[in-house]
Design a protein around this motif. Structure first.
Motif, PDB file in Angstrom:
ATOM      1  N   ASP A 108       0.811  -1.213   0.000  1.00 46.11           N
ATOM      2  CA  ASP A 108       0.000   0.000   0.000  1.00 46.11           C
ATOM      3  C   ASP A 108       0.849   1.270   0.000  1.00 46.11           C
ATOM      4  OD1 ASP A 108      -2.460  -1.324   0.010  1.00 46.11           O
ATOM      5  OD2 ASP A 108      -2.421  -1.546   2.179  1.00 46.11           O
ATOM      6  N   PHE A 109       2.157   1.133   0.269  1.00 52.96           N
ATOM      7  CA  PHE A 109       3.008   2.306   0.382  1.00 52.96           C
ATOM      8  C   PHE A 109       4.007   2.425  -0.769  1.00 52.96           C
ATOM      9  CE2 PHE A 109       1.425   1.256   4.537  1.00 52.96           C
ATOM     10  CZ  PHE A 109       0.999   2.489   5.013  1.00 52.96           C
ATOM     11  N   ILE A 110       3.775   1.647  -1.838  1.00 53.17           N
ATOM     12  CA  ILE A 110       4.616   1.767  -3.031  1.00 53.17           C
ATOM     13  C   ILE A 110       4.285   3.079  -3.738  1.00 53.17           C
ATOM     14  CG2 ILE A 110       5.192   0.761  -5.265  1.00 53.17           C
ATOM     15  CD1 ILE A 110       4.457  -1.977  -4.111  1.00 53.17           C
ATOM     16  N   VAL A 111       5.324   3.890  -3.977  1.00 46.28           N
ATOM     17  CA  VAL A 111       5.096   5.195  -4.617  1.00 46.28           C
ATOM     18  C   VAL A 111       5.792   5.309  -5.969  1.00 46.28           C
ATOM     19  CG1 VAL A 111       4.700   6.382  -2.443  1.00 46.28           C
ATOM     20  CG2 VAL A 111       7.030   6.207  -3.320  1.00 46.28           C
ATOM     21  N   LYS A 125      14.367 -11.596  12.130  1.00 46.69           N
ATOM     22  CA  LYS A 125      15.587 -11.523  11.321  1.00 46.69           C
ATOM     23  C   LYS A 125      16.297 -10.183  11.541  1.00 46.69           C
ATOM     24  CE  LYS A 125      16.169 -14.397   8.259  1.00 46.69           C
ATOM     25  NZ  LYS A 125      17.007 -15.615   8.187  1.00 46.69           N
ATOM     26  N   TRP A 126      16.634  -9.498  10.482  1.00 50.52           N
ATOM     27  CA  TRP A 126      17.515  -8.346  10.608  1.00 50.52           C
ATOM     28  C   TRP A 126      16.754  -7.030  10.778  1.00 50.52           C
ATOM     29  CZ3 TRP A 126      18.007 -11.710   6.328  1.00 50.52           C
ATOM     30  CH2 TRP A 126      17.283 -11.346   5.189  1.00 50.52           C
ATOM     31  N   ILE A 127      17.560  -5.984  10.987  1.00 46.48           N
ATOM     32  CA  ILE A 127      17.047  -4.636  11.187  1.00 46.48           C
ATOM     33  C   ILE A 127      17.553  -3.749  10.056  1.00 46.48           C
ATOM     34  CG2 ILE A 127      16.852  -2.711  12.827  1.00 46.48           C
ATOM     35  CD1 ILE A 127      18.168  -4.834  14.851  1.00 46.48           C
ATOM     36  N   ILE A 128      16.670  -2.910   9.545  1.00 43.99           N
ATOM     37  CA  ILE A 128      17.018  -1.947   8.499  1.00 43.99           C
ATOM     38  C   ILE A 128      16.791  -0.542   9.043  1.00 43.99           C
ATOM     39  CG2 ILE A 128      16.354  -1.030   6.235  1.00 43.99           C
ATOM     40  CD1 ILE A 128      15.459  -3.895   5.508  1.00 43.99           C
ATOM     41  N   PHE A 129      17.711   0.358   8.762  1.00 48.82           N
ATOM     42  CA  PHE A 129      17.479   1.773   9.068  1.00 48.82           C
ATOM     43  C   PHE A 129      17.121   2.491   7.785  1.00 48.82           C
ATOM     44  CE2 PHE A 129      19.299   6.142   9.392  1.00 48.82           C
ATOM     45  CZ  PHE A 129      18.298   6.653  10.216  1.00 48.82           C
ATOM     46  N   GLU A 130      15.972   3.155   7.793  1.00 51.05           N
ATOM     47  CA  GLU A 130      15.508   3.908   6.627  1.00 51.05           C
ATOM     48  C   GLU A 130      15.740   5.391   6.922  1.00 51.05           C
ATOM     49  OE1 GLU A 130      14.544   5.833   4.034  1.00 51.05           O
ATOM     50  OE2 GLU A 130      12.475   5.909   4.747  1.00 51.05           O
ATOM     51  N   PRO A 131      16.779   5.997   6.314  1.00 48.44           N
ATOM     52  CA  PRO A 131      17.201   7.335   6.728  1.00 48.44           C
ATOM     53  C   PRO A 131      16.208   8.445   6.421  1.00 48.44           C
ATOM     54  CG  PRO A 131      18.455   6.588   4.811  1.00 48.44           C
ATOM     55  CD  PRO A 131      17.666   5.416   5.292  1.00 48.44           C
ATOM     56  N   MET A 132      15.448   8.343   5.340  1.00 52.91           N
ATOM     57  CA  MET A 132      14.539   9.432   4.997  1.00 52.91           C
ATOM     58  C   MET A 132      13.420   9.568   6.025  1.00 52.91           C
ATOM     59  SD  MET A 132      12.501  10.270   1.467  1.00 52.91           S
ATOM     60  CE  MET A 132      13.958  11.038   0.767  1.00 52.91           C
ATOM     61  N   SER A 133      12.841   8.434   6.422  1.00 53.80           N
ATOM     62  CA  SER A 133      11.756   8.454   7.400  1.00 53.80           C
ATOM     63  C   SER A 133      12.267   8.388   8.830  1.00 53.80           C
ATOM     64  CB  SER A 133      10.802   7.282   7.150  1.00 53.80           C
ATOM     65  OG  SER A 133      11.468   6.052   7.366  1.00 53.80           O
ATOM     66  N   GLN A 134      13.590   8.126   9.007  1.00 54.66           N
ATOM     67  CA  GLN A 134      14.186   7.961  10.333  1.00 54.66           C
ATOM     68  C   GLN A 134      13.479   6.834  11.103  1.00 54.66           C
ATOM     69  OE1 GLN A 134      16.959  10.348  11.853  1.00 54.66           O
ATOM     70  NE2 GLN A 134      17.179   9.851   9.683  1.00 54.66           N
ATOM     71  N   LEU A 135      13.228   5.730  10.406  1.00 55.18           N
ATOM     72  CA  LEU A 135      12.561   4.583  11.006  1.00 55.18           C
ATOM     73  C   LEU A 135      13.475   3.361  10.992  1.00 55.18           C
ATOM     74  CD1 LEU A 135       8.943   4.756   9.510  1.00 55.18           C
ATOM     75  CD2 LEU A 135       9.690   5.444  11.795  1.00 55.18           C
ATOM     76  N   LEU A 136      13.272   2.489  11.974  1.00 51.71           N
ATOM     77  CA  LEU A 136      13.908   1.187  12.025  1.00 51.71           C
ATOM     78  C   LEU A 136      12.887   0.135  11.633  1.00 51.71           C
ATOM     79  CD1 LEU A 136      15.681   1.688  15.444  1.00 51.71           C
ATOM     80  CD2 LEU A 136      16.841   1.590  13.231  1.00 51.71           C
ATOM     81  N   PRO A 155      18.704   9.298  -1.713  1.00 49.79           N
ATOM     82  CA  PRO A 155      18.259  10.554  -1.091  1.00 49.79           C
ATOM     83  C   PRO A 155      16.763  10.817  -1.221  1.00 49.79           C
ATOM     84  CG  PRO A 155      20.271  10.915  -2.332  1.00 49.79           C
ATOM     85  CD  PRO A 155      19.802   9.532  -2.667  1.00 49.79           C
ATOM     86  N   ASN A 156      16.097  10.133  -2.139  1.00 46.65           N
ATOM     87  CA  ASN A 156      14.659  10.391  -2.302  1.00 46.65           C
ATOM     88  C   ASN A 156      13.793   9.161  -2.061  1.00 46.65           C
ATOM     89  OD1 ASN A 156      15.440   9.055  -4.604  1.00 46.65           O
ATOM     90  ND2 ASN A 156      14.165  10.246  -5.995  1.00 46.65           N
ATOM     91  N   GLY A 157      14.317   8.171  -1.339  1.00 47.03           N
ATOM     92  CA  GLY A 157      13.464   7.048  -1.000  1.00 47.03           C
ATOM     93  C   GLY A 157      14.216   5.748  -0.805  1.00 47.03           C
ATOM     94  N   TYR A 158      13.504   4.759  -0.248  1.00 41.38           N
ATOM     95  CA  TYR A 158      14.068   3.442   0.026  1.00 41.38           C
ATOM     96  C   TYR A 158      13.459   2.433  -0.931  1.00 41.38           C
ATOM     97  CZ  TYR A 158      16.475  -0.019   2.891  1.00 41.38           C
ATOM     98  OH  TYR A 158      17.347  -0.987   3.328  1.00 41.38           O
ATOM     99  N   LYS A 190       9.904   1.655  -4.731  1.00 39.80           N
ATOM    100  CA  LYS A 190      10.196   2.650  -3.698  1.00 39.80           C
ATOM    101  C   LYS A 190       8.991   2.751  -2.781  1.00 39.80           C
ATOM    102  CE  LYS A 190      10.291   7.173  -4.492  1.00 39.80           C
ATOM    103  NZ  LYS A 190      10.783   8.491  -4.957  1.00 39.80           N
ATOM    104  N   VAL A 191       9.245   2.677  -1.477  1.00 46.36           N
ATOM    105  CA  VAL A 191       8.150   2.762  -0.506  1.00 46.36           C
ATOM    106  C   VAL A 191       8.247   4.107   0.211  1.00 46.36           C
ATOM    107  CG1 VAL A 191       7.940   0.284  -0.192  1.00 46.36           C
ATOM    108  CG2 VAL A 191       9.532   1.548   1.238  1.00 46.36           C
ATOM    109  N   GLY A 192       7.092   4.732   0.400  1.00 48.53           N
ATOM    110  CA  GLY A 192       7.020   6.022   1.070  1.00 48.53           C
ATOM    111  C   GLY A 192       6.593   5.830   2.507  1.00 48.53           C
ATOM    112  N   LEU A 193       7.524   5.958   3.442  1.00 49.90           N
ATOM    113  CA  LEU A 193       7.233   5.723   4.856  1.00 49.90           C
ATOM    114  C   LEU A 193       7.231   7.021   5.665  1.00 49.90           C
ATOM    115  CD1 LEU A 193       9.377   2.520   5.450  1.00 49.90           C
ATOM    116  CD2 LEU A 193       6.958   2.664   4.881  1.00 49.90           C
TER     117      LEU A 193
END
Length: 369
Positions: A33-36, A283-294, A344-347, A364-367
């Motif tokens: 639902d968050f694919i942009v 499993k693993w952890i991802i850091f998404e820098p644009m949204s500042q989310l783990l 710089p503009n998405g994950y 690309k997902v918009g979080l």
């Protein structure tokens, strides 16, 4: 579309009330639902499959994606997705990166490969070896050392300090490993000295010896917070280590999980480890820098249907940098790769069923709720 708008409105209400002392509402949704947007990367005739992850770098005023799979490096123009070139790394000789490479890291200073469990090999982007550094020595009680990027363990490079952070991940967990602590290392490339970042396996893992799925930890370093995060496969909390102290933070999936230990079989002189592929596991952890989310990846369930097809249910548990759980996004790990890369503009995450032999797609997902 209406479903996505409802989810986004709910998330807006959640984050607009951050000053409230009430407990945050746990939002669940589908990752799709968050694919942009979708990025397409072209393949050459020698390429069967492209990497799941790339490194975004700027060189000479232009933007590129660099990725390595096997011994081949790919360079793409970004965001056009045009293939700029490939480099095939040598195995032996002055520019050889070794016969067994257990991972690497692409940085603006070049690429660092873990070679033959003996050295870190530093190369440029043209396949030339710039330097070699011996891996840290570990004591005998560690048993079989395995510096690696398996199970989502990512190396980290500090350009100013010239330091690498890398993980020593057990092939399978053994009883002597329960007393061992020096699993992650900070390696100073200037003087060749390694310093351990220490933590222990929780006691519950004494029930999961010889399991190559349920005995593997995953580590990530958050440089802006100077924190190490460790995810264990049957533990619904994350271990947070700052070098001086540690704490556990809640990271539990909203879905019911069933952990099934694998089996071992003696075949002649060899022991064969057979993990349960149906088991749940964190499993693993991802850091998404644009949204500042783990994003903590959870393989919730895999099962074989009556028609022989395999069905999977996975998710990402979403944390903010205060380690509060703010949501969980569900997906099928046979359709969407559970690891990706930041720009710089998405994950972006790779789609695993390409619609063409000539290109592969990355969503690309918009979080940024």
């Amino acid at each position: 579309m209406m479903r996505a708008m409802t989810i986004l409105f709910g998330l807006y209400l959640l984050f607009s009330c951050t000053d409230s002392k009430k407990e945050a509402v746990f939002i669940t949704a589908d990752l799709a639902d968050f694919i942009v947007d979708t990025l397409y990367l072209e393949k050459d005739t020698l390429t069967k499959s492209l990497p799941q992850g790339f490194a975004f770098l700027e060189q000479n005023g232009k933007s590129f994606l660099f990725g390595v799979i096997g011994r081949r490096m790919y360079q793409y123009s970004y965001p056009s997705g045009e293939l700029e070139g490939t480099v095939d790394f040598e195995t032996e000789g002055p520019d050889g990166i070794g016969g067994f490479v257990s991972g690497g890291l692409i940085t603006e200073d070049g690429i660092f490969f873990i070679s033959d469990q003996k050295a870190i090999v530093h190369t440029d982007f043209h396949g030339k070896v710039l330097d070699r550094f011996p891996l840290p020595n570990v004591p005998e009680e560690r048993l079989a050392v395995n510096f690696s990027v398996v199970n989502g363990n990512r190396m980290h490079y500090d350009k100013e300090k010239r330091q690498l952070i890398l993980a020593d991940v057990p092939f399978v967990l053994k009883e002597p490993n329960m007393a061992y602590q020096d699993w992650v290392w900070r390696y100073d490339l200037k003087n060749g000295i390694g310093e351990p970042i220490s933590f222990s396996y929780p006691e519950i893992y004494s029930a999961y010896y010889d399991d190559p799925e349920l005995g593997l930890y995953s580590h990530i370093f958050l440089d802006m917070e100077n924190l190490h995060l460790v995810s264990f496969p049957v533990t619904d909390s994350l271990l947070v280590v700052d070098g001086k102290s540690s704490k556990w933070v809640n990271s539990k999936s909203s879905a019911p999980l069933v952990f099934q230990k694998g089996k071992t079989n003696q075949e002649g002189d060899y022991v064969v480890f057979s993990p349960s592929m149906e088991t749940s596991r964190y499993k693993w952890i991802i850091f998404e820098p644009m949204s500042q989310l783990l994003l903590r990846y959870v393989d919730i369930e895999t099962k074989v249907l009556d028609n022989g097809r395999i069905q999977n249910k996975s998710s990402f548990i979403l944390h903010n940098l205060d380690f509060e759980i703010i949501g969980e996004l569900f997906f099928d790990n046979r359709q969407i790769a559970p690891s990706g890369f930041a720009t710089p503009n998405g994950y972006f995450f790779k789609l695993l069923n390409p619609d063409s032999d000539d290109r592969e797609a990355y969503i690309k997902v918009g979080l940024n709720f």
